[in-house]
Design an enzyme around this catalytic site. Sequence first.
Site, PDB file in Angstrom:
ATOM      1  N   ASN A 572      -0.829   3.457  -0.758  1.00 36.26           N
ATOM      2  CA  ASN A 572      -2.277   3.338  -0.556  1.00 36.26           C
ATOM      3  C   ASN A 572      -2.864   4.675  -0.137  1.00 36.26           C
ATOM      4  O   ASN A 572      -2.236   5.720  -0.278  1.00 36.26           O
ATOM      5  CB  ASN A 572      -2.556   2.270   0.497  1.00 36.26           C
ATOM      6  CG  ASN A 572      -2.038   2.683   1.861  1.00 36.26           C
ATOM      7  OD1 ASN A 572      -0.931   3.213   1.973  1.00 36.26           O
ATOM      8  ND2 ASN A 572      -2.821   2.460   2.903  1.00 36.26           N
ATOM      9  N   CYS A 574      -3.261   5.900   2.775  1.00 34.08           N
ATOM     10  CA  CYS A 574      -2.608   6.546   3.909  1.00 34.08           C
ATOM     11  C   CYS A 574      -1.086   6.482   3.830  1.00 34.08           C
ATOM     12  O   CYS A 574      -0.400   6.741   4.817  1.00 34.08           O
ATOM     13  CB  CYS A 574      -3.095   5.925   5.222  1.00 34.08           C
ATOM     14  SG  CYS A 574      -4.886   5.972   5.424  1.00 34.08           S
ATOM     15  N   GLU A 576       1.224   4.183   3.772  1.00 32.33           N
ATOM     16  CA  GLU A 576       2.099   3.274   4.508  1.00 32.33           C
ATOM     17  C   GLU A 576       2.272   1.917   3.834  1.00 32.33           C
ATOM     18  O   GLU A 576       3.127   1.137   4.240  1.00 32.33           O
ATOM     19  CB  GLU A 576       1.594   3.064   5.946  1.00 32.33           C
ATOM     20  CG  GLU A 576       0.502   2.025   6.129  1.00 32.33           C
ATOM     21  CD  GLU A 576      -0.880   2.542   5.814  1.00 32.33           C
ATOM     22  OE1 GLU A 576      -1.870   1.885   6.179  1.00 32.33           O
ATOM     23  OE2 GLU A 576      -0.982   3.619   5.208  1.00 32.33           O
TER      24      GLU A 576
END
Length: 973
Positions: A572, A574, A576
């Site tokens: 995604n 970020c 994670e």
Amino acid sequence: MDTTLSSPDKASVDITAPQRLRVIKRGGDVAAFDGSKISVAITKAFIATEGDNAAASSRIRDFVHEATQSIVDTFLRRMPDGGTLHIEDIQDQVELALMRAGEQKVARAYVLYREEHARARQPQNGDIAKPHPSLNVTQADGTVRPLDLGRVETLVFDACEGLTNVEPQKIVDASLKNLYDGVSIDGVSQALTMTARTLVEKEPNYTYATARLLQDNLRREALSFLDIVDEATYQEMADLYAPAFKAYIAKGIAFDQLDPQLAEFDLERLGAALDHTRDAQFTYLGLQTLYDRYFLHHDDIRYELPQVMFMRVAMGLALNEDDREARAIEFYELLSSFDYMASTPTLFNAGTVKSQLSSCYLTTVPDQLDGIYGAIRDNAMLSKWAGGLGNDWTPVRALGSYIKGTNGKSQGVVPFLKVVNDTAVAVNQGGKRKGAVCAYLETWHLDVEEFLELRKNTGDDRRRTHDMNTANWVPDLFMKRVFDDEEWTLFSPSTCPDLHDLYGAAFEKRYTEYEEMTRNGQLKLFKRVKAKDLWRKMLSMLFETGHPWITFKDPCNLRSPQNHAGVVHSSNLCTEITLNTSADEIAVCNLGSVNLAQHIVDGELDGDKLKKTVKTAVRMLDNVIDINYYAVPQAERSNFKHRPVGLGLMGFQDALYKRGIAYASQEAVEFSDTSMELISYHAIEASSDLAAERGRYQSFEGSLWSKGVLPIDSIANLAEERGADYIEVDTSTTQDWARLRDKVTSQGMRNSNVMAIAPTATISNICGVTQSIEPTYQNLFVKSNLSGEFTVVNAYMVNDLKERGLWDEVMINDLKYYDGSVQPIDRVPDDLKARYASAFEVEPKWLVEAAARRQKWIDQAQSLNLYIAGVSGKKLDVTYRMAWFRGLKTTYYLRALGATSVEKSTVDRGNLNAVGNADSGAAPSTQPAASPAASGASGEARGIDDFLSGKSGSGSRAPSAGDIDELGCEACQ
């Protein structure tokens, strides 16, 4: 006592809302005239004297109607063309009407009622116990009264209650010097707040005092808008929170902002559960962040208070619970205590009419024109409602690929990414924050070399994306070729479409078959490069522009619990989240974070408290799936089928401080392991228990869970497929995993995925702890973000220095000079230098080692920023190879400090601070400069060729702490 009045049978005029009249409230707000409120007020006065049956009396009902009509007629005659009157004028007319009718007892009750509420609103009519002799304050209604010194002192002393080393009188005295005659009432509060905040750098506890003083403004704004009182102190909120909460629910529903279902809760019970003392735990940064970006507002007036907000979120997450009130209180307790915090979209939208609570959306872009623009439309719709986006662009054919429909050739991926970039800028989530997206591309894609340069400031700007994030999706085979110094072949997915859905040994087999096809002439569109040359370019662009990030395809898939149901094609925004995507499914993840620091008791991790927190947190996250608003059908379909959630953590560095452990130590690595193991154990068990209560997720059968393969077990899958020579991961355990395996296989799982560690920058600010798994960026700095500038000082460091008699003006000045670093300050003991090493003073190997210990327990991934000082090509190469070798699934931002140095002064400040060495004439000290990667900027690094050989770094500005906080999107935070 409230009484519902039936409408009178006769009415010669409309007493409810003469359109020409407006009313000025005591707080200065202007509202439409509503005559029915006069009827209610008169009826209450009769009830107070004659009992509850008064409302049913026809005599009284007729009198109420006639008196109300008479008062309305009076104002209409007085202002036939319309106008504005004050609330006190209306109450004067009510009192006069009662006296004229001979209802003295009722009139007396009404007068007492007015006096009681006047006292509750604080002195308004010159009744000031301690007036200032020369300073006057301009009220909201324009009247001028003496400054109430008594109230000022009450506010300040309340704000400082229970805080050590904080002097309330010092704040009062300094604030008075900044006031002028005629200052507004808000100006008084601002002066108190600004005075307190200037003292934070000398004593960290002043941040709590500042936050409590800021709440005076918040309370005045909200309570007056809610018609509770004009202003209130912290202590008075013990009694005022409950009525404010009820009024807030009514207002929010009337404004079409709150879900009408909230009114169906037992508001008396929930209001009684609000704990006003929890307002005292905010830091200034945390509270200002809530005010600026989270509290509900109407016409730019914030009418939501901190504990009301937490209860609103709790209610929104408990809508479908059987005992909604009990669960809402349970959820409220967890949020308001800061033991756990929901992600920003959940805090924004829970309990509202548009409850988009999910954090992350992952999409795969198909290789057709209508599909590409459909994906861009989906981006816009998802971004509108505060979702962070990860797009898999690997299926789109490369530059030069044949297009059958037009008999032409493709322009490749890059022109479409320019459109995606501009869409993210255009759709800014209702002005709350920037829209944000990350594009992923596999390393074998023929456009990968141009993809690497998307964030450069030079070249054709039509083929640049200055605002969008990018990430490499790297197969294990590429990393093996780098290690073994072999060739690498780039393909177009139009001729090798199945590579996109293959991983592990199957990918290696098919990839080498395609390579053979290039040698025998079966494939014409390809390019052969040295794997190490492409790797160097990946690292140099990462250093130069901050992008693309480096993420690893095979561990994400081989360790995915859902590898039976599809393929993880990207992460995604970020890095994670690692969930399956396809043309029919947009993956969705719902995030929240355990505050690890809150679970350290007497220097040890409290396992029982952690278990309780995790159990409730997983339930809250699971509830999000059913309550959530889905902007596109593919997301709803995917989320209900798989029900993934991502429980993470924050305050890891704070937990280390509480345990007296340095980040750069084997003890920290071990704590990273054991703390994540406990979270993993309890999270998996909580999801399994939910499955027993609510049912398994639809695609459970065939998953790793169903086979008794837990995250710790899936490491074996990765080692087998990758080869033992290319991985080294600790697999030790401390919990009874055999018991949990049995439970999971028998009960099932409620959620396909349970854990993911997000950045948490913004919600960590709210809770007053370090973000996520990050080391402390600086020990003393001024943070600049969307809410303003805030002095942030490491309170743990200050307390330790105080204990050793080292906290003084000289220490403060030297910390400022050395950008919050204690390393150059001679009189700081070595053990404290180790404990309070800042991010760039922690060798990156410790970041990777700690992350590897966490990764073995996590079914998704973690947002891992890498901080590298004295950066060189070799150091980057070693760090990222180590990340892959240790089995990490993804990495996030690179924060790099170059090897070049810049003189700060001709005076050696370190020796100045050394006891007895004030006249030392040692050589000048230096401070490293930063690469653009340190702030994620798109600047050009000079001397890239030298950089790759480890000879030089960039000479750009040093990164500010604010950069680390503002990474473009708060969906995961």
